[in-house]
Design a protein around this motif. Structure first.
Motif, mmCIF file in Angstrom:
data_model
loop_
_atom_site.group_PDB
_atom_site.id
_atom_site.type_symbol
_atom_site.label_atom_id
_atom_site.label_comp_id
_atom_site.label_asym_id
_atom_site.label_seq_id
_atom_site.Cartn_x
_atom_site.Cartn_y
_atom_site.Cartn_z
ATOM 1 N N SER A 118 0.845 -1.196 0.000
ATOM 2 C CA SER A 118 0.000 0.000 0.000
ATOM 3 C C SER A 118 0.875 1.239 0.000
ATOM 4 O O SER A 118 2.041 1.195 0.420
ATOM 5 C CB SER A 118 -0.945 0.017 1.211
ATOM 6 N N VAL A 119 0.324 2.332 -0.489
ATOM 7 C CA VAL A 119 1.047 3.603 -0.577
ATOM 8 C C VAL A 119 0.277 4.653 0.209
ATOM 9 O O VAL A 119 -0.940 4.812 0.025
ATOM 10 C CB VAL A 119 1.187 4.057 -2.048
ATOM 11 N N LYS A 120 0.988 5.362 1.085
ATOM 12 C CA LYS A 120 0.349 6.414 1.876
ATOM 13 C C LYS A 120 -0.022 7.588 0.979
ATOM 14 O O LYS A 120 0.828 8.117 0.242
ATOM 15 C CB LYS A 120 1.289 6.884 2.985
ATOM 16 N N SER A 121 -1.283 7.984 1.041
ATOM 17 C CA SER A 121 -1.744 9.094 0.216
ATOM 18 C C SER A 121 -0.981 10.375 0.567
ATOM 19 O O SER A 121 -0.888 10.756 1.724
ATOM 20 C CB SER A 121 -3.248 9.313 0.425
ATOM 21 N N GLY A 122 -0.412 11.004 -0.451
ATOM 22 C CA GLY A 122 0.329 12.245 -0.249
ATOM 23 C C GLY A 122 1.742 12.038 0.252
ATOM 24 O O GLY A 122 2.472 13.012 0.457
ATOM 25 N N GLY A 123 2.149 10.787 0.436
ATOM 26 C CA GLY A 123 3.496 10.493 0.901
ATOM 27 C C GLY A 123 4.520 10.568 -0.218
ATOM 28 O O GLY A 123 4.190 10.834 -1.382
ATOM 29 N N ALA A 124 5.789 10.296 0.149
ATOM 30 C CA ALA A 124 6.880 10.422 -0.815
ATOM 31 C C ALA A 124 6.688 9.501 -2.017
ATOM 32 O O ALA A 124 6.866 9.916 -3.170
ATOM 33 C CB ALA A 124 8.214 10.128 -0.119
ATOM 34 N N ALA A 125 6.336 8.251 -1.765
ATOM 35 C CA ALA A 125 6.158 7.297 -2.868
ATOM 36 C C ALA A 125 4.981 7.678 -3.759
ATOM 37 O O ALA A 125 5.054 7.586 -4.989
ATOM 38 C CB ALA A 125 5.964 5.892 -2.310
ATOM 39 N N ASP A 126 3.890 8.115 -3.120
ATOM 40 C CA ASP A 126 2.694 8.512 -3.867
ATOM 41 C C ASP A 126 3.022 9.660 -4.814
ATOM 42 O O ASP A 126 2.662 9.636 -6.004
ATOM 43 C CB ASP A 126 1.602 8.901 -2.875
ATOM 44 N N LYS A 127 3.735 10.654 -4.303
ATOM 45 C CA LYS A 127 4.081 11.816 -5.124
ATOM 46 C C LYS A 127 5.058 11.448 -6.235
ATOM 47 O O LYS A 127 5.105 12.113 -7.276
ATOM 48 C CB LYS A 127 4.673 12.917 -4.247
ATOM 49 N N ALA A 128 5.848 10.386 -6.008
ATOM 50 C CA ALA A 128 6.829 9.977 -7.011
ATOM 51 C C ALA A 128 6.244 9.008 -8.037
ATOM 52 O O ALA A 128 6.938 8.584 -8.966
ATOM 53 C CB ALA A 128 8.027 9.328 -6.322
ATOM 54 N N GLY A 129 4.956 8.642 -7.872
ATOM 55 C CA GLY A 129 4.303 7.778 -8.847
ATOM 56 C C GLY A 129 4.435 6.292 -8.581
ATOM 57 O O GLY A 129 4.079 5.468 -9.445
ATOM 58 N N ILE A 130 4.936 5.914 -7.429
ATOM 59 C CA ILE A 130 5.048 4.498 -7.078
ATOM 60 C C ILE A 130 3.669 3.982 -6.673
ATOM 61 O O ILE A 130 2.927 4.659 -5.949
ATOM 62 C CB ILE A 130 6.070 4.298 -5.945
ATOM 63 N N ARG A 131 3.316 2.767 -7.136
ATOM 64 C CA ARG A 131 1.987 2.227 -6.879
ATOM 65 C C ARG A 131 2.074 0.871 -6.193
ATOM 66 O O ARG A 131 3.114 0.192 -6.233
ATOM 67 C CB ARG A 131 1.216 2.074 -8.194
ATOM 68 N N ALA A 132 0.953 0.460 -5.602
ATOM 69 C CA ALA A 132 0.869 -0.882 -5.030
ATOM 70 C C ALA A 132 1.127 -1.900 -6.130
ATOM 71 O O ALA A 132 0.630 -1.760 -7.256
ATOM 72 C CB ALA A 132 -0.498 -1.105 -4.401
ATOM 73 N N GLY A 133 1.920 -2.908 -5.808
ATOM 74 C CA GLY A 133 2.279 -3.916 -6.797
ATOM 75 C C GLY A 133 3.678 -3.728 -7.359
ATOM 76 O O GLY A 133 4.274 -4.681 -7.889
ATOM 77 N N ASP A 134 4.213 -2.501 -7.288
ATOM 78 C CA ASP A 134 5.587 -2.270 -7.724
ATOM 79 C C ASP A 134 6.549 -2.991 -6.774
ATOM 80 O O ASP A 134 6.258 -3.169 -5.590
ATOM 81 C CB ASP A 134 5.918 -0.773 -7.724
#
Length: 361
Positions: free
Chosen positions: A296-312
């Motif tokens: 899972s990716v935290k909404s508004g977090g570093a990964a979310d802003k960088a385009g990383i998604r669940a499953g990567d």
């Protein structure tokens, strides 16, 4: 004697010193050459005469430090486990390890100078750095706060003393040296551990035994330079303790975390970097770990802003390979919030990379 759960935990270290290097260091020769028995050596004779005075001075230093600091080290008894703590201020705040307090809220505290049992309550616990603060309900006369040193001044080879209650033996002192600095250590989550990954830890040869956790690692200036937390175990010996390899949380981290807890009742600025994902270790066809799958990716977090998604599947952060959750945590522990790093990941069988500005844990 009060029972104490063993705190020896299998550790993960960065970097790992090859065995061959360690053997080479142990096999070094002392400087100088031997002289024949008939050779006169005035300087050597002078050294012999000076030795008793130097030994006496060192012993005096030990006694002075113990006399000044030990009264600030207390024993903490919960319903099950026993540990140690260090008086943080004159308001009755005591800093210790999060794994010492566990999920308890009240404690019995005994000071070095008295058998009187004092009541204390939890202020807050911060398992991410394995630190906690409790507060005495009544500050007894004569109990004074310890003085915390500057971690930047800690050097390999410094003589240090570990103070605490190993195996329930209150007000015990062991001695050693600073063996290394800047260690990143992962604490196990089994047996009462918090699972924390802590950076910049001080490695010491001073004996750290069950019950020492939360006590004081002190230099000969009488400054607390760390909180003893972990003892290494040797998996080749069935998980038994590896003598002379212990770790203490640096004073800089202690002051930062404990100071916030005392002031705000909680940690408001961790100073720890976060990518903003939850994940799991994935393995390849040979069952070797190959990366961290994003659950899972935290909404508004570093990964979310960088385009990383669940499953990567994350395989690298910066130039550090990521093969397991532990390696991802260790890499992030060495970085600061706001740092911009390149994250390499696999999506749909293809490798990609993106820049992420790390957030705060």
């Amino acid at each position: 004697m009060a029972a104490s759960r063993s705190r020896a935990v299998r550790l993960r270290l960065m970097p790992i010193v090859p065995a061959a290097c360690a053997a080479l260091l142990l096999a070094g020769c002392a400087p100088g050459t031997a002289r024949g028995s008939g050779s006169a050596d005035p300087s050597a004779a002078g050294g012999v005469r000076a030795a008793p005075r130097a030994a006496s001075d060192l012993q005096s230093d030990y006694e002075r430090v113990i006399r000044n600091v030990l009264p600030s080290v207390v024993q903490i008894q919960g319903s099950k486990d026993l540990g140690s703590g260090v008086v943080y201020d004159d308001q009755g705040h005591v800093v210790t390890n999060a794994h010492v307090v566990g999920d308890q809220k009240t404690f019995k505290v005994t000071t070095a100078g008295s058998e009187q049992v004092l009541a204390a309550d939890l202020v807050s616990s911060y398992p991410a750095d394995d630190l906690a603060v409790i507060k005495l309900r009544k500050m007894p006369a004569g109990l004074r706060a310890a003085s915390f040193g500057d971690t930047a001044g800690v050097a390999v080879g410094q003589i240090v003393l570990a103070m605490g209650s190993p195996l329930g033996l209150s007000s015990s002192v062991t001695q050693g040296i600073v063996s290394a600095t800047g260690r990143t250590v992962s604490e196990g989550s089994s047996g009462g551990g918090t699972g924390a990954t802590i950076s910049d830890m001080v490695q010491t040869s001073a004996a750290i035994n069950p019950g020492n956790s939360g006590g004081a690692l002190v230099n000969l200036d009488g400054k607390v330079i760390g909180i003893p937390t972990l003892a290494a175990t040797d998996p080749d010996l069935g998980g038994s303790a590896a003598p002379g390899i212990g770790f203490a949380i640096p004073a800089s981290t202690v002051k930062t975390i404990a100071g916030q807890i005392v002031q705000h009742g909680k940690v408001t600025e961790s100073g720890r970097a976060a990518l903003g994902v939850t994940g799991r270790t994935v393995v390849g066809p040979d069952f070797a770990p190959t990366g961290v799958a994003v659950v899972s990716v935290k909404s508004g977090g570093a990964a979310d802003k960088a385009g990383i998604r669940a499953g990567d599947i994350i395989t690298k952060v910066g130039d550090q390979p990521v093969t397991t959750i532990a390696s991802l945590t260790e890499t992030l522990a060495g970085l600061k919030p706001g740092t911009k790093v390149q994250v390499t990941y696999v999506r749909g069988g293809s490798e990609h990379s993106t820049n992420a500005t790390l957030g705060q844990l």
